[in-house]
Design a protein around this motif. Structure first.
Motif, PDB file in Angstrom:
ATOM      1  N   SER A   1       0.842  -1.191   0.000  1.00 39.64           N
ATOM      2  CA  SER A   1       0.000   0.000   0.000  1.00 39.64           C
ATOM      3  C   SER A   1       0.880   1.245   0.000  1.00 39.64           C
ATOM      4  O   SER A   1       1.971   1.258   0.590  1.00 39.64           O
ATOM      5  CB  SER A   1      -0.944   0.015   1.212  1.00 39.64           C
ATOM      6  OG  SER A   1      -0.219   0.043   2.420  1.00 39.64           O
ATOM      7  N   ALA A   2       0.382   2.272  -0.679  1.00 37.02           N
ATOM      8  CA  ALA A   2       1.111   3.534  -0.785  1.00 37.02           C
ATOM      9  C   ALA A   2       0.142   4.612  -1.234  1.00 37.02           C
ATOM     10  O   ALA A   2      -0.888   4.316  -1.865  1.00 37.02           O
ATOM     11  CB  ALA A   2       2.265   3.418  -1.781  1.00 37.02           C
ATOM     12  N   ASP A   3       0.425   5.839  -0.869  1.00 35.89           N
ATOM     13  CA  ASP A   3      -0.354   6.949  -1.417  1.00 35.89           C
ATOM     14  C   ASP A   3       0.575   7.801  -2.273  1.00 35.89           C
ATOM     15  O   ASP A   3       1.668   7.370  -2.622  1.00 35.89           O
ATOM     16  CB  ASP A   3      -1.033   7.759  -0.295  1.00 35.89           C
ATOM     17  CG  ASP A   3      -0.039   8.312   0.729  1.00 35.89           C
ATOM     18  OD1 ASP A   3       1.138   8.536   0.363  1.00 35.89           O
ATOM     19  OD2 ASP A   3      -0.438   8.524   1.890  1.00 35.89           O
ATOM     20  N   SER A   4       0.146   9.001  -2.581  1.00 36.24           N
ATOM     21  CA  SER A   4       0.935   9.826  -3.493  1.00 36.24           C
ATOM     22  C   SER A   4       2.193  10.380  -2.849  1.00 36.24           C
ATOM     23  O   SER A   4       3.064  10.920  -3.536  1.00 36.24           O
ATOM     24  CB  SER A   4       0.079  10.999  -4.008  1.00 36.24           C
ATOM     25  OG  SER A   4      -0.371  11.796  -2.922  1.00 36.24           O
ATOM     26  N   ARG A   5       2.314  10.224  -1.515  1.00 33.81           N
ATOM     27  CA  ARG A   5       3.451  10.830  -0.815  1.00 33.81           C
ATOM     28  C   ARG A   5       4.396   9.826  -0.183  1.00 33.81           C
ATOM     29  O   ARG A   5       5.572  10.122   0.000  1.00 33.81           O
ATOM     30  CB  ARG A   5       2.939  11.785   0.275  1.00 33.81           C
ATOM     31  CG  ARG A   5       2.152  12.982  -0.251  1.00 33.81           C
ATOM     32  CD  ARG A   5       1.547  13.756   0.882  1.00 33.81           C
ATOM     33  NE  ARG A   5       0.590  12.922   1.639  1.00 33.81           N
ATOM     34  CZ  ARG A   5       0.036  13.290   2.781  1.00 33.81           C
ATOM     35  NH1 ARG A   5       0.348  14.446   3.323  1.00 33.81           N
ATOM     36  NH2 ARG A   5      -0.836  12.504   3.386  1.00 33.81           N
ATOM     37  N   ARG A   6       3.905   8.653   0.172  1.00 40.86           N
ATOM     38  CA  ARG A   6       4.785   7.735   0.890  1.00 40.86           C
ATOM     39  C   ARG A   6       4.358   6.286   0.720  1.00 40.86           C
ATOM     40  O   ARG A   6       3.193   6.000   0.434  1.00 40.86           O
ATOM     41  CB  ARG A   6       4.819   8.078   2.381  1.00 40.86           C
ATOM     42  CG  ARG A   6       3.477   7.931   3.092  1.00 40.86           C
ATOM     43  CD  ARG A   6       3.537   8.488   4.503  1.00 40.86           C
ATOM     44  NE  ARG A   6       2.243   8.381   5.161  1.00 40.86           N
ATOM     45  CZ  ARG A   6       1.886   7.366   5.944  1.00 40.86           C
ATOM     46  NH1 ARG A   6       2.734   6.387   6.164  1.00 40.86           N
ATOM     47  NH2 ARG A   6       0.700   7.352   6.519  1.00 40.86           N
ATOM     48  N   ILE A   7       5.315   5.401   0.913  1.00 39.23           N
ATOM     49  CA  ILE A   7       5.039   3.971   0.975  1.00 39.23           C
ATOM     50  C   ILE A   7       4.543   3.665   2.385  1.00 39.23           C
ATOM     51  O   ILE A   7       5.092   4.175   3.365  1.00 39.23           O
ATOM     52  CB  ILE A   7       6.308   3.147   0.673  1.00 39.23           C
ATOM     53  CG1 ILE A   7       6.852   3.496  -0.715  1.00 39.23           C
ATOM     54  CG2 ILE A   7       6.020   1.659   0.769  1.00 39.23           C
ATOM     55  CD1 ILE A   7       8.205   2.861  -1.005  1.00 39.23           C
ATOM     56  N   GLN A   8       3.509   2.850   2.492  1.00 43.74           N
ATOM     57  CA  GLN A   8       2.947   2.553   3.802  1.00 43.74           C
ATOM     58  C   GLN A   8       3.253   1.134   4.275  1.00 43.74           C
ATOM     59  O   GLN A   8       3.618   0.923   5.427  1.00 43.74           O
ATOM     60  CB  GLN A   8       1.433   2.770   3.770  1.00 43.74           C
ATOM     61  CG  GLN A   8       1.046   4.209   3.467  1.00 43.74           C
ATOM     62  CD  GLN A   8      -0.401   4.364   3.061  1.00 43.74           C
ATOM     63  OE1 GLN A   8      -1.002   3.455   2.492  1.00 43.74           O
ATOM     64  NE2 GLN A   8      -0.974   5.518   3.358  1.00 43.74           N
TER      65      GLN A   8
END
Length: 289
Positions: free
Chosen positions: A269-276
């Protein structure tokens, strides 16, 4: 002689509220701002509590939304390939803890159906003799356009008793997915279950199978090195997510993978700013303690 009501203060305030309420139900000209003022007035007079006010405002907000406004983007969709074996995709099912998964063929533009995690139980606890073939257990996929209104989709979810839809753009390509929970959270706020609560307190590194691990991207690099016996440079980054991001050279999307040394890192999982969240796969012959 004054025509004024002896209880002028309370009377006028009550009349003001009743007039507004009456106007709403008489179908007289009004706008959204008037309705918002009415709801605010009701809360200030303790006619409704703050939670009810927020829920009503959520309903108003949803009434103006399109599916594109709340969908889970294509890059963050957790999917299963229809040719994968149970052994291959079960770690993903466990790690994500989702109840439904789009099943694809060539890529995310080709969704063949929806896999319900509960449909896998028969193959585990009842020891079915037949080998699991995803094409035999997936449910039909529901497609909705990005431009569909959220409130009409919610009615369809309820009437037709399905909980997930795949969102397509004007060219027929898949742009994301939406669930009934996504809509309800716009109305009542974030819905947490026992998994969400546990997830906050789970350890940074969690074994999914013999050679597959779920690793939080913010796991300190020294902890990662100690656990896996690796020697990633602690001066290059403070966390394993930083090492993986540097290796990619760009912000990766969920599903992308990269090999670093003997380990394979897949972005869960990841968003536009960081890897989660990361999935770490060890070589078949190696094990950790």
């Amino acid at each position: 002689m004054s025509d004024e009501n002896p209880h002028s203060t309370n009377g006028s305030s009550n009349k003001s509220w009743l007039d507004k309420l009456s106007q709403l139900f008489q179908g007289e000209p009004q706008n959204r701002e008037d309705l918002v003022d009415l709801i605010q007035d009701a809360e200030e007079r303790d006619l409704i509590d703050p939670q009810t006010k927020e829920m009503i405002e959520g309903v108003l907000s949803v009434s103006e939304m399109k599916v594109r406004d709340i969908m889970i983007p294509r890059s963050q969709m957790v999917t299963i390939d229809i040719d994968q074996s149970l052994e291959d995709f079960i770690p993903l099912v466990i790690e994500s803890a989702h109840s439904r998964f789009p099943v694809i063929t060539e890529d995310k533009d080709h969704v063949e159906g929806i896999l319900l995690a509960k449909d896998l139980l028969a193959y585990g606890f009842q020891q079915k003799d037949a080998q699991l073939m995803l094409k035999d257990v997936i449910r039909p996929v529901v497609l909705v356009p990005e431009s569909k209104s959220v409130d009409s989709l919610l009615r369809e979810f309820r009437q037709q008793r399905y909980h997930m839809a795949v969102v397509i753009d004007e060219y027929g390509g898949v742009s994301g997915l939406v669930t009934i929970e996504d809509i309800l959270e716009e109305i009542v706020g974030e819905i947490e279950d026992e998994h969400d609560t546990q997830e906050r307190h789970q350890e940074d590194i969690k074994r999914l199978s013999k050679n597959v691990f779920s690793v939080q991207a913010l796991t300190p690099l020294n902890e990662f090195n100690e656990f896996f016996g690796t020697k990633f440079d602690e001066e290059e980054a403070d966390t394993i997510g930083g090492i993986v991001l540097h290796a990619f050279g760009h912000m990766p999307s969920a599903g992308e993978n990269i090999e670093l040394g003997d380990l394979t890192f897949k972005v869960s999982s990841a968003d536009s700013r960081r890897i989660q969240q990361l999935q770490v796969v060890l070589p078949k012959e190696e094990e950790t303690v």
